[in-house]
Design a protein around this motif. Structure first.
Motif: not given
Ligand SMILES: Cc1cc2nc3c(=O)[nH]c(=O)nc-3n(C[C@H](O)[C@H](O)[C@H](O)COP(=O)(O)OP(=O)(O)OC[C@H]3O[C@@H](n4cnc5c(N)ncnc54)[C@H](O)[C@@H]3O)c2cc1C
Length: 485
Positions: A19, A65, A242, A276-277, A305, A404, A442
Motif C-alpha cells: 500500500g 527483515h 477499516e 487487506i486480507p 504468529q 503466512y 518486501q
Molecule cells: C517474521 C517475518 C519475517 C520477515 N522477514 C522478511 C525479510 O527478511 N525480508 C523481507 O523483505 N520481508 C520479510 N518479511 C515479509 C514482509 O514483512 C512482507 O512481505 C511485507 O510486509 C508484505 O507487505 P504487504 O503490504 O503486502 O502486506 P502487510 O505487511 O501484511 O500489510 C498489510 C496491511 O494491511 C493492514 N490491514 C489488514 N487488514 C485490514 C483491514 N481490514 N483494514 C485496514 N487495514 C488492514 C495491515 O494492518 C497491514 O498494515 C517477513 C515477514 C515476517 C512476518
C-alpha cells in the motif's frame, strides 16, 4: 454517516509495504490519495515497533527483515527515501538442530565436524539415491516433501528443512504445495549450497545471500518516510480505520464505507488498491461476488504468529542476525537479535531478542499468556546457555493473525477462481501478501504496489503478480533502473 471529501479520489486499503509503495508512486506522479489502515502505525508486517523502557528506547521489527531484490528500481526507490540511513549489513545466521549450532549458509567443515562422518555418509547416500531415481521418475513434485527429498535426499531434508517447514505451516510437508518451495528456496540445491560453501564469492540463490540492506532504525523506517512524504504532499492517512463495505455496480467499485474511531465515512473512489486480507475483501463486497468466488475464499487460510520481545541487560547475546530452531521439540521457530542489524535498535550497552512462535489464530499458542510463552522460551534458552532469566529486563507480547498465506494443496485452485474475479473489476487492484495471498517479501510487495499505481496512472491494468524472477521489471517496464553495487 458523513460523506468524506478525500484529497483525491484514490483509496488505498492497508498501509503495509504494498500500500505504501502504491501511495509513494502516485505521490511522485503528483497524485493524492486517502490511505485506510487498521493498525495504529504504518508498515504492516515490515513495521518497526518502539518500546520506551527506563534504560532507553528499544526498537524491533516483526522478525528479521533483510532487504534483497533483483530489481534495481527498488534500490533507488528506497535510497531516495532513506539516503545514508540505508546501510549494508553482513549476514550472520545459524540454525540449531539436534543440540548443535550450524552456520547458515553452511560451511562444509563446520557441518562435517558437527554431524560426524556416519550422518554425512548417510546424507550423501540418500542424495545420490535421489539423483539416480530422478533418471527414472521425471514427473514434477507436487508437495514440499517430494521437492525437498528429491532435491536434497531424505536425510538432509529431514535434518533442517522438513521439520522447520512443518513448524511454520502447522501441517505435514506432504500437504504443502510445491509452489512454496519453488518460490522460497527455488535455486537452492545441494550443488548451489556446496558451491557457495567452497567459493564464498559465489552469489548463489537469494536464500544464501550473505549481506543485505537495512535501515538504521528498522525496516519500518522506509514506510515512515513514505508516510511523511505523502502527508506533506497533502494526502490523508486514516489509522485505526477499516473498510466495512465495498459497494459495486457490476464490475465497478462505486463506494467504500470505512469505520474510524469517530464514525463511518463513505468514499466514492475512482480507484481502490487493497492489501487487506483477500478473504476479508471478498466478505466486504456488496452485492457479494458469485458464490464460486465466496466458496473459494472460505477455504483459504492464513498462518498466524505470536512474538515475544525481550529487552536484555547486557551488550550482546549472539553475533547472529537470527537463529533458526527447526526441532519440533522447541516451541519457537526463530530468534533474532535486532542490535546485530543496527546498533540504533537499542540503548548503548543493551540488547534485545525477538522470539517467533508459529500458530493458527485462536489455537493454544495464540491464546497462551505472555508469562507462559516466556517460561517456554527461557526453558530452552537457558538449557542452550544463550540467555538466563536474570538478564531479561522486560517482556512484550505481540500477535499477528494474517502472516503466512497457507499454500496447501488446494490453495492454487481457490486463488485462481478468486483472482480471476477480482482482477476483472475495473477499478479495484488486489495487491500485497495478504491482498493477493502471495508469499511475498518486501521487495515483491513493493513491486505490486508500484505496478498498481502505474495501472491507475496509465489506466491500463498491469500484471500485478510480481514474482521472484520478475522479468516484468527486468524488461524495463519501469524507468530509471540503475544497478547498485
Ligand atoms: C517474521 C517475518 C519475517 C520477515 N522477514 C522478511 C525479510 O527478511 N525480508 C523481507 O523483505 N520481508 C520479510 N518479511 C515479509 C514482509 O514483512 C512482507 O512481505 C511485507 O510486509 C508484505 O507487505 P504487504 O503490504 O503486502 O502486506 P502487510 O505487511 O501484511 O500489510 C498489510 C496491511 O494491511 C493492514 N490491514 C489488514 N487488514 C485490514 C483491514 N481490514 N483494514 C485496514 N487495514 C488492514 C495491515 O494492518 C497491514 O498494515 C517477513 C515477514 C515476517 C512476518
Amino acid at each position: 454517516m458523513q460523506p468524506a471529501s478525500p484529497p483525491e479520489d484514490i483509496l488505498i486499503l492497508g498501509a503495509g509495504p504494498a500500500g505504501m509503495a502504491c501511495a509513494m508512486e502516485l505521490c511522485r506522479a503528483g497524485r493524492g490519495m486517502t490511505m485506510v489502515e487498521k493498525a495504529p502505525q504504518v508498515g504492516g508486517l515490515a513495521k518497526t515497533l518502539q518500546f520506551e523502557e527506563p534504560d532507553g528506547t528499544y526498537r524491533t521489527d516483526i522478525g528479521p527483515h533483510r532487504f534483497y531484490s533483483k530489481n534495481p528500481y527498488l534500490y533507488r526507490f528506497i535510497e531516495d527515501l532513506l539516503g545514508e540511513q540505508w546501510r549494508k549489513v553482513p549476514r550472520h545466521t545459524r540454525f540449531y538442530v539436534r543440540g548443535k549450532f550450524y552456520d547458515y549458509p553452511i560451511r562444509l567443515a563446520n557441518v562435517l565436524r558437527q554431524i560426524g562422518i556416519v550422518s554425512a555418509g548417510r546424507m550423501a547416500r540418500d542424495f545420490l539415491w535421489e539423483r539416480m531415481r530422478s533418471l527414472v521418475h521425471r514427473d514434477p513434485p507436487r508437495t514440499f516433501e517430494e521437492y525437498a527429498v528429491r532435491e536434497f535426499g531424505r536425510s538432509l531434508a529431514s535434518f533442517n528443512m522438513l521439520q522447520y517447514t512443518e513448524k511454520i505451516w502447522g501441517i505435514p510437508c506432504s500437504q504443502i504445495s510445491v509452489d512454496w518451495a519453488v518460490q522460497r528456496i527455488g535455486g537452492l540445491s545441494v550443488f548451489a549450497t556446496i558451491r557457495k560453501a567452497l567459493f564464498s564469492r559465489s552469489q548463489g540463490p537469494k536464500t544464501l545471500v550473505d549481506s543485505f540492506y537495512y535501515p538504521s532504525r528498522g525496516s519500518g523506517l522506509i514506510y515512515e518516510a513514505i508516510r511523511d512524504r505523502i502527508q506533506a504532499a497533502g494526502s490523508r492517512l486514516l489509522l485505526r480505520t477499516e473498510p466495512i463495505r465495498i459497494l459495486r455496480d457490476g464490475l465497478r467499485v462505486t463506494e467504500v464505507t470505512v469505520r474510524t474511531a469517530e464514525g463511518e465515512h463513505a468514499f466514492r473512489p475512482s480507484s481502490v488498491a487493497s492489501s487487506i486480507p483477500i478473504t476479508r475483501a471478498i466478505e466486504l463486497f456488496d452485492p457479494p461476488p458469485p458464490s464460486a468466488v465466496r466458496e473459494a475464499a472460505a477455504g483459504l487460510r492464513f498462518r498466524a504468529q505470536v512474538y515475544l520481545f525481550l529487552t536484555v541487560n547486557k551488550p550482546s547475546v549472539t553475533r547472529d542476525n537470527w537463529i533458526y530452531f527447526p526441532d519440533t521439540s522447541i516451541p519457537f521457530g526463530r530468534v533474532s537479535e535486532m542490535k546485530n542489524f543496527s546498533a540504533e535498535m537499542c540503548p548503548a550497552g543493551k540488547t534485545s531478542l525477538f522470539v517467533e512462535f508459529f500458530c493458527f489464530e485462536g489455537d493454544e499458542v495464540w491464546q497462551a499468556s505472555k508469562e507462559d510463552l516466556f517460561d517456554r522460551t527461557m526453558t530452552v534458552l537457558e538449557r542452550i546457555g544463550l540467555l538466563f532469566r536474570s538478564g531479561v529486563t522486560s517482556v512484550h507480547h505481540i500477535r499477528a493473525a494474517h502472516v503466512y498465506p497457507l499454500y496447501d494443496l488446494d490453495y492454487d485452485r481457490r486463488l485462481t477462481v478468486i483472482l480471476e474475479w477480482l482482477d476483472g473489476l475495473e477499478n479495484f487492484y488486489a495487491i500485497g501478501r495478504p491482498g493477493r495471498f502471495r508469499y511475498t517479501n518486501q521487495d515483491h510487495s513493493l513491486e505490486m504496489g508500484i505496478l498498481a499505481a502505474q495501472s491507475i496512472l496509465t489506466g491500463t491494468r498491469q500484471n500485478l503478480d510480481a514474482g521472484a524472477e520478475n522479468e516484468y521489471f527486468e524488461k524495463g517496464m519501469l524507468p530509471t533502473a540503475v544497478a547498485r553495487q
